[in-house]
Every structure is written in C-alpha cells, then in structure tokens.
Scaffold this motif. Structure first.
Motif, PDB file in Angstrom:
ATOM      1  N   SER A  43      85.555  68.234 -84.975  1.00 25.40           N
ATOM      2  CA  SER A  43      85.037  69.566 -85.262  1.00 25.40           C
ATOM      3  C   SER A  43      85.732  70.167 -86.480  1.00 25.40           C
ATOM      4  N   THR A  44      85.056  71.099 -87.131  1.00 25.14           N
ATOM      5  CA  THR A  44      85.689  71.822 -88.235  1.00 25.14           C
ATOM      6  C   THR A  44      86.782  72.754 -87.726  1.00 25.14           C
ATOM      7  N   SER A  45      86.885  72.903 -86.405  1.00 26.93           N
ATOM      8  CA  SER A  45      87.969  73.682 -85.817  1.00 26.93           C
ATOM      9  C   SER A  45      89.282  72.906 -85.830  1.00 26.93           C
ATOM     10  N   CYS A  46      89.211  71.594 -86.040  1.00 27.06           N
ATOM     11  CA  CYS A  46      90.410  70.767 -86.060  1.00 27.06           C
ATOM     12  C   CYS A  46      91.221  71.075 -87.317  1.00 27.06           C
ATOM     13  N   VAL A  47      92.545  70.977 -87.199  1.00 29.57           N
ATOM     14  CA  VAL A  47      93.392  71.252 -88.362  1.00 29.57           C
ATOM     15  C   VAL A  47      93.172  70.175 -89.421  1.00 29.57           C
ATOM     16  N   GLU A  48      93.436  70.534 -90.658  1.00 26.39           N
ATOM     17  CA  GLU A  48      93.189  69.639 -91.782  1.00 26.39           C
ATOM     18  C   GLU A  48      93.939  68.317 -91.611  1.00 26.39           C
ATOM     19  N   GLY A  49      93.211  67.223 -91.800  1.00 27.50           N
ATOM     20  CA  GLY A  49      93.808  65.897 -91.736  1.00 27.50           C
ATOM     21  C   GLY A  49      93.695  65.213 -90.400  1.00 27.50           C
ATOM     22  N   SER A  50      93.414  65.965 -89.334  1.00 29.69           N
ATOM     23  CA  SER A  50      93.394  65.372 -87.991  1.00 29.69           C
ATOM     24  C   SER A  50      92.063  64.730 -87.636  1.00 29.69           C
ATOM     25  N   SER A  51      91.042  64.975 -88.454  1.00 30.36           N
ATOM     26  CA  SER A  51      89.712  64.413 -88.170  1.00 30.36           C
ATOM     27  C   SER A  51      89.562  63.073 -88.884  1.00 30.36           C
ATOM     28  N   HIS A  52      90.033  62.022 -88.253  1.00 27.31           N
ATOM     29  CA  HIS A  52      89.990  60.691 -88.873  1.00 27.31           C
ATOM     30  C   HIS A  52      88.581  60.176 -89.084  1.00 27.31           C
TER      31      HIS A  52
END
Length: 274
Positions: free
Chosen positions: A76-85
């Motif tokens: 999700s775009t709610s995830c902090v930057e970098g955590s969305s692999h």
C-alpha cells in the motif's frame, strides 16, 4: 460394572451403553496443565501479533532493509518508503486495515486449519476432549462435517498460499543483506531473519498437506522413486511438525520484536560487515 440403559444421546463417557460414572475423570495427575499452557501460549501470540499488525510503526529499518514478517509484503502507499519490495498495488489504507492484509488472512487460515493446531485448540479451548480419560462437556459431536469446522478441509489450499508467502519472506531475508552505506551488509538482524525463514520453510514443508502432495495417490512407490524420496524427506519433517509449529511462533515474535527495537532506535543492530 454393568452398563445401564441411557435414553439420552451423548458422546464419549456419556454415550449410550457406557458405564455411568459421576466424576468427570478418575485421573489424579495435573492433566489440566497441558491445555492451560496451550491456551496461554496461543493467546500470547495472538495478542502480540494483533497489536503489532495494527500499530503501523517500527516495522522497517531503511539502513539495512529489515522488514518484519508481519508487514510483508507491504503493498500500500501507506507503507513507509522503501518497505514495498513489490510495488504499490493499493492506495492509502484506513487504520483499521493492517498493512499486511493481503497475506495475513491466509497465514491465519493456514495455522488455524493446521492438523496440529486443530488438535491443540480442540483440546485446550473447546475441551473436545481436554485430555485422555477426561469427559468433554459437549452433548454431541458432529466432526468437521458442517459449519464452521467444515472449513478445515480447505487447509491444502492455504498450504499453497503459504508456499508463496515463504518465497516472499525468503526474498525479504535476502534483500536485507544490505549495508548502511550501500552494497553488501551483514548483521545480527540478518541472522534472525534468515533463521526465521528457514524454520518457516521447515514448518510449511512439514505440513500434512505437503506430505500428501508429494506422495499421495501413488499406488506404487517403486514406480515413482523421485516422489517417493521427496515423500520420505517430508515425512521426516512431519514427525517434528508440532515442534516446528511452536518454534515458528517464537521466531516470528523474536524477528518482529528485534526489527521493532532497531527501527525505533531502542537498540543498534550488531553489525559484522558494513
């Protein structure tokens, strides 16, 4: 003792034509201890995992690319930057939806329908039965033939999803070999993440459904030597399924707790390389 007639319908010691004994059990040992410990262990994990899945803080360490398994994959775009692999598949999510919502229901289903966990909570939560030679409180038993227990039969499909999630967790563990200044890096967090992934694979592959997939429906093992060898290896793991079921609950909590401490700045990661 003769077996008096019983006009009622019951199960276990209350079944028709069984001897009538007033006591719930004649056991004098602490038979209740094992069910109690099981309830406490499962409850502790459920409470911890639920809280951590909803707090949305301290789940990603950007310096070393540590991502807790409770938030993987974070899509999700709610995830902090970098955590969305794996990119952003969804927009911002309201606070009542956990960021790992894509896989959490399937992982929960995989654990709940697991043959070992069924045994654990049938006995300790539903008292069906709570222990050997201890009467259960239920008046009748219908098995897993109607709702909600008929859902237990979809365990094999949860197993397939669990395989995909294990691949995702493996990718996370490999990606985490990242140094603070870039390039390769190696620290205590990597050891914890990697150990957790290995044990999760062992638990998943020790599943009874995996044993059936590898060797089920074969009438002649001699005609399928490769599948037979795989089946024997899975069977060896299967004998440790209960141990792995509890061990992986512990490693999941340990992994998440360590990532949380490092991400929040409570402790510094012990680095071996970069």
């Amino acid at each position: 003792m003769s077996a008096p007639a019983d006009n009622g319908v019951g199960t276990g010691v209350r079944a028709p034509k069984r001897a009538r004994i007033a006591e719930r059990t004649l056991r004098t040992d602490r038979w209740w201890l094992q069910p109690l410990l099981t309830v406490l262990g499962l409850s502790a994990f459920i409470i911890y995992a639920t809280v951590r899945s909803f707090v949305r803080t301290a789940y990603w360490v950007p310096d070393y690319h540590y991502l807790t398994p409770f938030y993987s994959p974070c899509l999700s775009t709610s995830c902090v930057e970098g955590s969305s692999h794996f990119g952003h598949w969804f927009g911002d999510l309201p606070g009542f939806i956990p960021l790992g919502f894509v896989v959490l229901p399937f992982l929960l289903g995989f654990r709940l329908t697991c043959y070992y966990y069924r045994k654990a909570y049938y006995r300790s939560v539903w008292f069906s039965p709570p222990a050997c030679a201890v009467a259960e409180p239920h008046a009748k038993y219908t098995g897993e033939t109607r709702l909600p227990l008929i859902i237990q039969n979809v365990h094999r499909y949860f197993f397939y999803v669990a395989l995909i999630v294990s691949l995702v967790n493996t990718y996370d563990a490999i990606t985490a070999f990242h140094g603070k200044t870039g390039g390769f890096g190696f620290g205590l967090g990597n050891v914890i993440l990697l150990a957790n992934v290995i044990l999760l694979w062992a638990y998943t592959l020790s599943c009874h459904s995996c044993r059936h997939v590898t060797g089920g429906r074969l009438k002649h093992f001699s005609k399928h030597p490769v599948r037979y060898w795989i089946w024997t290896q899975v069977t060896k793991l299967n004998t440790r399924h209960m141990t792995l079921a509890w061990t992986t609950l512990g490693t999941l909590v340990l992994t998440d707790f360590y990532v949380m401490l490092v991400a929040s700045g409570a402790i510094a990661d012990l680095r071996f390389v970069n």
